[in-house]
Enzyme design. Structure first.
Site, mmCIF file in Angstrom:
data_model
loop_
_atom_site.group_PDB
_atom_site.id
_atom_site.type_symbol
_atom_site.label_atom_id
_atom_site.label_comp_id
_atom_site.label_asym_id
_atom_site.label_seq_id
_atom_site.Cartn_x
_atom_site.Cartn_y
_atom_site.Cartn_z
ATOM 1 N N HIS A 92 42.128 24.086 43.313
ATOM 2 C CA HIS A 92 42.398 23.600 41.654
ATOM 3 C C HIS A 92 42.590 25.194 40.550
ATOM 4 O O HIS A 92 41.144 24.909 40.516
ATOM 5 C CB HIS A 92 42.476 22.336 41.498
ATOM 6 C CG HIS A 92 43.174 22.441 40.099
ATOM 7 N ND1 HIS A 92 43.000 22.724 38.721
ATOM 8 C CD2 HIS A 92 43.961 21.053 40.109
ATOM 9 C CE1 HIS A 92 44.264 21.424 37.804
ATOM 10 N NE2 HIS A 92 44.438 20.703 38.352
ATOM 11 N N HIS A 95 34.333 18.916 35.688
ATOM 12 C CA HIS A 95 33.760 19.679 35.177
ATOM 13 C C HIS A 95 32.648 19.515 33.193
ATOM 14 O O HIS A 95 32.987 18.741 33.500
ATOM 15 C CB HIS A 95 34.669 21.233 34.854
ATOM 16 C CG HIS A 95 35.625 20.821 33.998
ATOM 17 N ND1 HIS A 95 36.609 19.725 34.067
ATOM 18 C CD2 HIS A 95 36.211 21.190 32.678
ATOM 19 C CE1 HIS A 95 37.392 19.942 33.352
ATOM 20 N NE2 HIS A 95 37.077 20.942 32.438
ATOM 21 N N GLU A 144 37.793 20.701 24.294
ATOM 22 C CA GLU A 144 38.617 20.311 24.374
ATOM 23 C C GLU A 144 39.374 19.085 23.873
ATOM 24 O O GLU A 144 39.033 17.831 23.931
ATOM 25 C CB GLU A 144 38.861 19.880 25.692
ATOM 26 C CG GLU A 144 38.389 20.949 26.926
ATOM 27 C CD GLU A 144 37.950 20.324 28.768
ATOM 28 O OE1 GLU A 144 39.014 19.593 29.007
ATOM 29 O OE2 GLU A 144 38.035 22.428 29.095
ATOM 30 N N HIS A 178 36.205 15.761 23.965
ATOM 31 C CA HIS A 178 35.760 16.301 25.055
ATOM 32 C C HIS A 178 34.991 18.020 24.266
ATOM 33 O O HIS A 178 35.337 18.677 24.736
ATOM 34 C CB HIS A 178 35.584 16.327 26.422
ATOM 35 C CG HIS A 178 36.376 14.886 27.367
ATOM 36 N ND1 HIS A 178 37.119 15.681 28.154
ATOM 37 C CD2 HIS A 178 36.247 14.138 27.016
ATOM 38 C CE1 HIS A 178 37.350 14.144 28.116
ATOM 39 N NE2 HIS A 178 36.939 13.326 27.484
ATOM 40 N N HIS A 215 33.233 15.684 32.171
ATOM 41 C CA HIS A 215 33.856 15.315 32.591
ATOM 42 C C HIS A 215 34.899 15.366 33.549
ATOM 43 O O HIS A 215 34.675 16.254 33.878
ATOM 44 C CB HIS A 215 34.995 14.901 30.940
ATOM 45 C CG HIS A 215 35.572 16.010 31.265
ATOM 46 N ND1 HIS A 215 34.336 17.162 29.893
ATOM 47 C CD2 HIS A 215 36.650 17.489 30.955
ATOM 48 C CE1 HIS A 215 35.345 18.288 29.762
ATOM 49 N NE2 HIS A 215 36.384 18.199 30.099
#
Length: 444
Positions: free
Chosen positions: A299, A342, A348, A375, A381
């Site tokens: 990803h 991560h 964020e 976050h 998270h």
């Protein structure tokens, strides 16, 4: 004007094309001077005025300015006086301490009748120092009335408006922009505008960027094409208001160093008959974002979803990035396809415009359109337990993700929540529970 009439007006709009272009437009033929910016006598008895969004001496590639040809100069106004800030807050954010805990909110509650866009603006948090032109703020809005005889401008930063429910008609000094859910509007620093509702109510998000103006990210190894295409950004054509008597009194609200100031003009400041330059508002359809992704395995990092970026003094480290998770195909082989677990040096704030997000489904109230999660830097998270279990067992055939539209404001500094956000009734108290039940599977 009723919302139906506003919607009809919006449907007739035409636009100029291109981000960062040197645009020019005139509502009356001959209003733009030829061969110079400030002739001794501007055409049609207009006043020539420059609006500078950057310092005069910034490099040409980064310089933002526009020349406006208006019925009255901006200098013709009475003294501003302080007015109530409502639910708007500004950096530095000192009401609370920075919090490492993960947070998620439901949508804003219904506003009181007669709440316009400005009155319905509610600050969740932010960072930096507005007097130093660094940092950003996250706001939400919920309105059920158009701004009437009222105009707003923000000297503190540019405004990226992200509608989630209900469209908006933005009457700006440069002309009109219509923006519906699935689109975003960018209002540069200092540009005056009025917000009218295209529907009975409107709800959404705002990123207030105190720092360098948003620009398109460099593409690096991607090459010359991809992500947000320059030509898909639409700027308004010139349109003006000419209200010149006491009955045409207009309240002008100016946000300056965190506080709201007001003055009553005897004319509309949206009286620009012609203009040229590159310090202009835009609207952009997020569904036109050209998504780049893997066609082999793993990803990719979410930076490949960056629509706009506000650079800092450190190359590659943004004051704020605007990221969109647009419809796309997932085809990675032997790959956990949702976003991975991560911890990130960036902070964020994520919002949802429609549908669902492929890494957030569970929890009290869930992650729903109009809500948002925060976050902060280095907080762990990733996908919730339900998503992890489903994605770990899914058949890895090509998968189309088109049932949701999510976005993220990503920033270099922690987002400090306001008191009203930290204690909000729509704060989800059980957010951490979405990761409860991620069991031990280790075996040797």
């Amino acid at each position: 004007m009723m919302s139906g009439d506003v919607r009809k007006a919006a449907e007739t709009l035409t636009y100029l094309s291109g981000f960062g272009n040197e645009h020019s437009s005139e509502a009356v033929p001959g209003a733009l001077p030829e061969g110079r910016n400030s002739p001794q006598r501007a055409p049609l008895g207009l006043y020539a005025e420059q609006l500078s969004g950057t310092a005069f001496t910034e490099p040409r590639a980064h310089n933002r300015r526009s020349w406006l040809y208006r019925i009255r100069p901006s200098a013709a106004h009475p003294e501003f006086t302080r007015t109530d800030n409502g639910a708007i807050r500004t950096a530095p954010f000192t009401e609370t301490v920075p919090d490492p805990n993960r947070r998620r909110w439901n949508p804003l509650p219904e506003p009181a009748p007669g709440t316009d866009w400005l009155a319905g603006l509610w600050t969740l948090g932010g960072n930096g120092d507005v007097t130093q032109r660094t940092g950003m703020a996250v706001h939400l809005y919920h309105a059920n009335s158009s701004m009437s005889d009222r105009v707003f401008s923000d000297a503190d930063g540019e405004l990226l408006i992200v509608p989630e429910r209900g469209g908006l008609l933005l009457r700006t000094e440069f002309g009109l922009l219509a923006v519906d859910p699935g689109e975003v509007a960018l209002i540069p620093r200092g540009v005056r505008f009025r917000v009218e509702l295209l529907d009975e109510s409107a709800r959404g998000y705002v990123c207030e960027n105190y720092g360098a103006p948003f620009q398109l990210p460099d593409l690096g190894p991607i090459g010359a094409n991809g992500l947000a295409n320059v030509r898909d950004f639409r700027a308004p054509v010139a349109a003006y208001e000419d209200r010149a008597d006491a009955a045409g009194a207009v309240e002008v609200v100016n946000k300056f160093c965190g506080n709201l100031w007001t003055a009553t003009y005897d004319h509309s400041p949206l009286d620009v008959v012609a203009w040229h330059g590159n310090h202009v508002p835009y609207v952009y359809d997020l569904r036109r974002f050209n998504v780049i992704g893997t066609i082999s395995y793993d990803h990719p990092d979410p930076s490949i979803f960056t629509v706009l970026t506000s650079p800092s003094d450190t190359p590659g480290l943004a004051g704020v990035d605007f990221v969109v998770f647009a419809p796309r195909w997932l085809v990675g082989e032997d790959t956990f396809r949702p976003p991975y677990f991560h911890r990130n040096v960036m902070s964020e704030y994520m919002g949802l415009i429609e549908g669902a997000y492929d890494a957030k489904t569970a929890g009290e109230g869930g992650f729903v359109p109009g809500g948002g999660s925060l976050h902060n830097m280095m907080s762990a998270h990733g996908p919730d337990r339900e998503t992890f279990d489903r994605a770990s067992a899914a058949e890895l055939k090509p998968q189309r993700v088109d049932d949701g539209l999510a976005f993220m404001f990503e920033t270099r500094w922690p987002v400090v929540a306001t008191e009203q956000a930290a204690g909000a009734g729509h704060l989800q108290r059980g957010y951490d529970d979405v990761w409860r039940g991620l069991e031990r599977h280790f075996g040797v």
